[in-house]
Design a protein around this motif. Structure first.
Motif, short mmCIF file in Angstrom:
data_model
loop_
_atom_site.label_atom_id
_atom_site.label_comp_id
_atom_site.label_asym_id
_atom_site.label_seq_id
_atom_site.Cartn_x
_atom_site.Cartn_y
_atom_site.Cartn_z
N GLY A 254 0.76 -1.29 0.05
CA GLY A 254 0.10 0.11 -0.12
C GLY A 254 0.75 1.07 0.08
O GLY A 254 0.49 2.04 -0.71
N GLU A 255 1.90 1.20 0.86
CA GLU A 255 2.79 2.44 0.94
C GLU A 255 3.70 2.45 -0.45
O GLU A 255 3.75 3.71 -1.03
N LEU A 256 3.98 1.54 -1.38
CA LEU A 256 4.50 1.57 -2.46
C LEU A 256 3.78 2.39 -3.39
O LEU A 256 4.21 3.25 -3.98
N VAL A 257 2.37 1.91 -3.48
CA VAL A 257 1.49 2.80 -4.39
C VAL A 257 1.37 4.05 -4.01
O VAL A 257 1.37 5.09 -4.83
N ARG A 258 1.08 4.47 -2.72
CA ARG A 258 1.03 5.70 -2.24
C ARG A 258 2.20 6.72 -2.59
O ARG A 258 1.94 7.76 -2.97
N LYS A 259 3.12 6.03 -2.50
CA LYS A 259 4.40 6.76 -2.48
C LYS A 259 4.70 7.30 -4.30
O LYS A 259 4.88 8.20 -4.45
N ALA A 260 4.12 6.26 -5.28
CA ALA A 260 4.04 6.59 -6.59
C ALA A 260 3.03 7.64 -6.88
O ALA A 260 3.41 8.56 -7.58
N VAL A 261 2.01 7.71 -5.96
CA VAL A 261 0.88 8.47 -6.38
C VAL A 261 1.36 9.90 -5.96
O VAL A 261 1.04 10.91 -6.53
N ARG A 275 -9.92 3.40 -3.34
CA ARG A 275 -10.73 2.21 -3.73
C ARG A 275 -9.77 0.99 -4.47
O ARG A 275 -10.30 -0.02 -4.88
N VAL A 276 -8.61 1.39 -4.29
CA VAL A 276 -7.27 0.45 -4.75
C VAL A 276 -6.75 -0.09 -3.67
O VAL A 276 -6.65 -1.49 -3.71
N VAL A 277 -6.32 0.64 -2.81
CA VAL A 277 -5.50 0.13 -1.53
C VAL A 277 -6.36 0.02 -0.53
O VAL A 277 -7.02 0.97 0.04
N PHE A 278 -6.30 -1.15 0.15
CA PHE A 278 -6.87 -1.30 1.65
C PHE A 278 -5.94 -1.99 2.51
O PHE A 278 -5.24 -2.99 2.33
N ASP A 279 -5.51 -1.15 3.67
CA ASP A 279 -4.83 -1.63 4.97
C ASP A 279 -5.21 -0.94 5.98
O ASP A 279 -6.28 -0.35 6.12
N GLU A 280 -4.21 -0.82 7.04
CA GLU A 280 -4.61 -0.22 8.13
C GLU A 280 -4.85 1.41 8.02
O GLU A 280 -5.54 2.02 8.90
N HIS A 281 -4.52 1.90 6.97
CA HIS A 281 -4.69 3.29 6.62
C HIS A 281 -6.00 3.58 5.83
O HIS A 281 -6.23 4.66 5.70
N ASN A 282 -6.87 2.42 5.43
CA ASN A 282 -8.02 2.71 4.77
C ASN A 282 -8.57 1.31 4.85
O ASN A 282 -8.56 0.58 3.95
N ILE A 283 -9.34 1.22 5.78
CA ILE A 283 -9.93 -0.07 6.11
C ILE A 283 -11.11 -0.14 5.43
O ILE A 283 -12.23 0.84 5.64
N TYR A 284 -11.63 -1.26 4.97
CA TYR A 284 -12.84 -1.25 4.13
C TYR A 284 -14.05 -1.53 5.08
O TYR A 284 -13.88 -2.46 6.07
N ILE A 285 -15.09 -0.99 5.20
CA ILE A 285 -16.18 -1.07 6.11
C ILE A 285 -17.24 -1.85 5.01
O ILE A 285 -17.78 -1.04 4.31
N THR A 286 -18.04 -2.85 5.75
CA THR A 286 -19.09 -3.53 4.95
C THR A 286 -20.48 -2.71 5.23
O THR A 286 -20.18 -1.96 5.82
N LYS A 287 -21.35 -3.25 4.49
CA LYS A 287 -22.65 -2.81 4.59
C LYS A 287 -23.32 -2.85 6.11
O LYS A 287 -24.15 -2.05 6.56
N LYS A 288 -22.70 -3.98 6.70
CA LYS A 288 -23.06 -4.03 8.05
C LYS A 288 -22.32 -3.42 9.02
O LYS A 288 -22.31 -3.36 10.33
#
Length: 501
Positions: A254-261, A275-288
């Motif tokens: 995730g940090e590799l992609v963020r660094k390039a961005v 919507r591309v990278v999901f880790d502790e800095h961007n946790i996916y939350i379900t509909k529940k």
């Protein structure tokens, strides 16, 4: 009466001691010493061998004998592999001019009381001299779908399709073979949770939750580079570990992609990044309204090039990425312009995006054949001496024919391009959405595993003729890896190449 009792007990103790002395001062054979390798055993001497010791397991069912000579000073315990289930196994040991023969009867092998590993079927054999080879086809098979208490097993088959090796791990859900390598005087199994001998004796334990090296682990000098999960991403960590398994570097995809961005992306770019990278800095939350780990990266194969400090990574869900390892910086990424990896039943499919959604990464993208005929859902990277990159291209869920393909990549930032230089299709093996593997044999032929269809082939790379085909019929969803290796290392012997030359 008391004197007789004491005398009787004394005799029993002396008899037991004498039996122990005889047992431990005489050569002896122990079957399956670890309890996990029922077709292997160990021959023990009471002292270190002073001269070479030769062991032979007699071949059956059209197989050749397996013979290995251990050098003087090898030790006191000599591994013996390649016994047959449902057979009377004849073993011969030659040492200091004397010959010892013994028979080891083995019944049908039942794993966990259920699964019986069958013999397999050779459907193509155009090199009949190879029928007598001592090479074994080691595979990693997921049996858990029909035998949930078992999950992964490691099996080894002869050229004729006979079962000669079985490894059932005490941590079965992690017993996934990555490769077999010669290390010193033994062949070592490299698995998700470390390394061990073919007798099942663990030499390196990485079973801690923070170190599990699912999918791949490669050497980097005296260290090695391994793969693991982050807390909220799947197979999106790259670990550098020392020889004892201690973490030296802990790197984030995730940090590799963020660094390039870049540090300050536009609001639109940031929204796409999340919507591309999901880790502790961007946790996916379900509909529940619950957090969920997302398999956004799924790095399944890596190759490290010491000369260029380049780490090539197969992100199954995003493409092939070339990374400058020491500064941890993206150099280029390559994937087909028809990437549609996510299956329609994936509840996150509508939310997630791929690297092509990030405008700031377009200058890193490999174009040419890498775009119009690029890989998708790939495995098993291979780096050739001239820098050509090969891989097993699964080609997604659409039922396209899986292939082995090579690309020559050239250019620079903003001008990267790929030219497809080689491709092998097998018209009889058409749909391998998952897994699969590719090695290069010492004679230059390709060893290819079609994991979903459970088929191993050897292909003349120049003529593209199939020289050999072994069809498996295991109660499994997939076979993940194949390695063609002998049971014993031999000085000067050339082995198949797993990742590179």
């Amino acid at each position: 009466m008391k004197k007789r009792t004491k005398l009787f007990l004394g005799v029993l103790i002396l008899a037991a001691l004498a039996a122990w002395v005889v047992c431990h001062s005489s050569p002896r054979f122990i079957l399956n010493p670890s309890g996990r390798t029922p077709l292997s055993g160990v021959y023990k001497l009471p002292f270190t061998n002073q001269s070479p010791l030769t062991v032979t397991v007699a071949g059956q069912r059209n197989d050749a004998d397996i013979t290995h000579t251990f050098p003087a000073g090898y030790g006191r315990a000599f591994p013996i592999h390649g016994l047959y289930p449902q057979a009377q196994n004849k073993i011969t040991v030659r040492y200091q001019g004397k010959t010892q023969e013994f028979t080891v009867p083995l019944p049908e092998i039942r794993v966990n009381g259920g699964f019986v590993p069958p013999a397999q079927v050779v459907t193509i054999e155009k090199d009949p001299s190879q029928k007598k080879t001592d090479d074994i086809y080691f595979i990693s098979a997921s049996i858990g779908e029909k035998h949930p208490n078992l999950s992964w097993v490691i099996l080894g088959y002869s050229r004729n399709g006979n079962l000669r090796y079985l490894n059932i791990d005490d941590k079965p859900r992690l017993n996934e073979l990555q490769r077999i390598v010669p290390e010193g005087k033994e062949m070592m199994l490299i698995t998700d949770i470390g390394s061990e001998t073919l007798l099942g004796q663990r030499r390196l334990d990485l079973s801690g939750k923070n170190k599990i090296g699912h999918h791949d682990r490669v050497k980097k000098g005296d260290h090695f580079i391994s793969l693991a999960n982050s807390k909220w991403g799947v197979e999106d960590r790259v670990l550098e570990l020392d020889a004892k398994g201690h973490i030296v570097r802990d790197l984030s995809a995730g940090e590799l992609v963020r660094k390039a961005v870049g540090a300050n992306p536009s609001p639109a770019e940031r929204e796409m990044l999340n919507r591309v990278v999901f880790d502790e800095h961007n946790i996916y939350i379900t509909k529940k309204n619950t957090p969920q780990a997302i398999d956004w990266a799924h790095i399944n194969s890596i190759v490290y090039d010491e000369k260029t400090d380049m780490l090539y990574c197969s992100f199954r869900n995003l493409g092939v990425l070339a990374v400058k390892y020491t500064p941890w910086e993206l150099v280029w990424w390559m994937v087909t312009d028809k990437l549609d990896f996510l299956p329609p039943d994936d509840p996150t499919a509508k939310h997630r995006r791929f690297l092509d959604a990030l405008a700031s990464l377009q200058a890193y993208r490999v174009r040419g054949d890498g775009l119009t005929d690029g890989p998708k859902h790939h495995h098993a990277l291979f780096l050739w001496p001239d820098g050509t990159l090969g891989l097993f291209d699964n080609r997604g869920y659409a039922g396209n024919k899986s292939r082995y393909v090579e690309y020559k990549i050239s250019g620079g930032h903003g001008k990267w391009t790929a030219k497809k230089t080689y491709e092998y299709f097998d018209p009889t093996l058409t749909n391998n959405d998952y897994t699969s593997d590719i090695d290069v044999l010492p004679n230059g032929n390709l060893l290819i595993l079609y994991g979903m269809e459970q088929v191993v082939v050897e292909v003349d790379k120049n003529t593209k003729e199939k020289r050999y085909q072994l069809n498996f019929a295991l109660p499994t969803e997939m076979i993940y890896r194949v390695d063609k290796m002998p049971f014993y290392p031999t000085p000067g012997r050339e082995y198949p190449k797993e990742h590179k030359f």
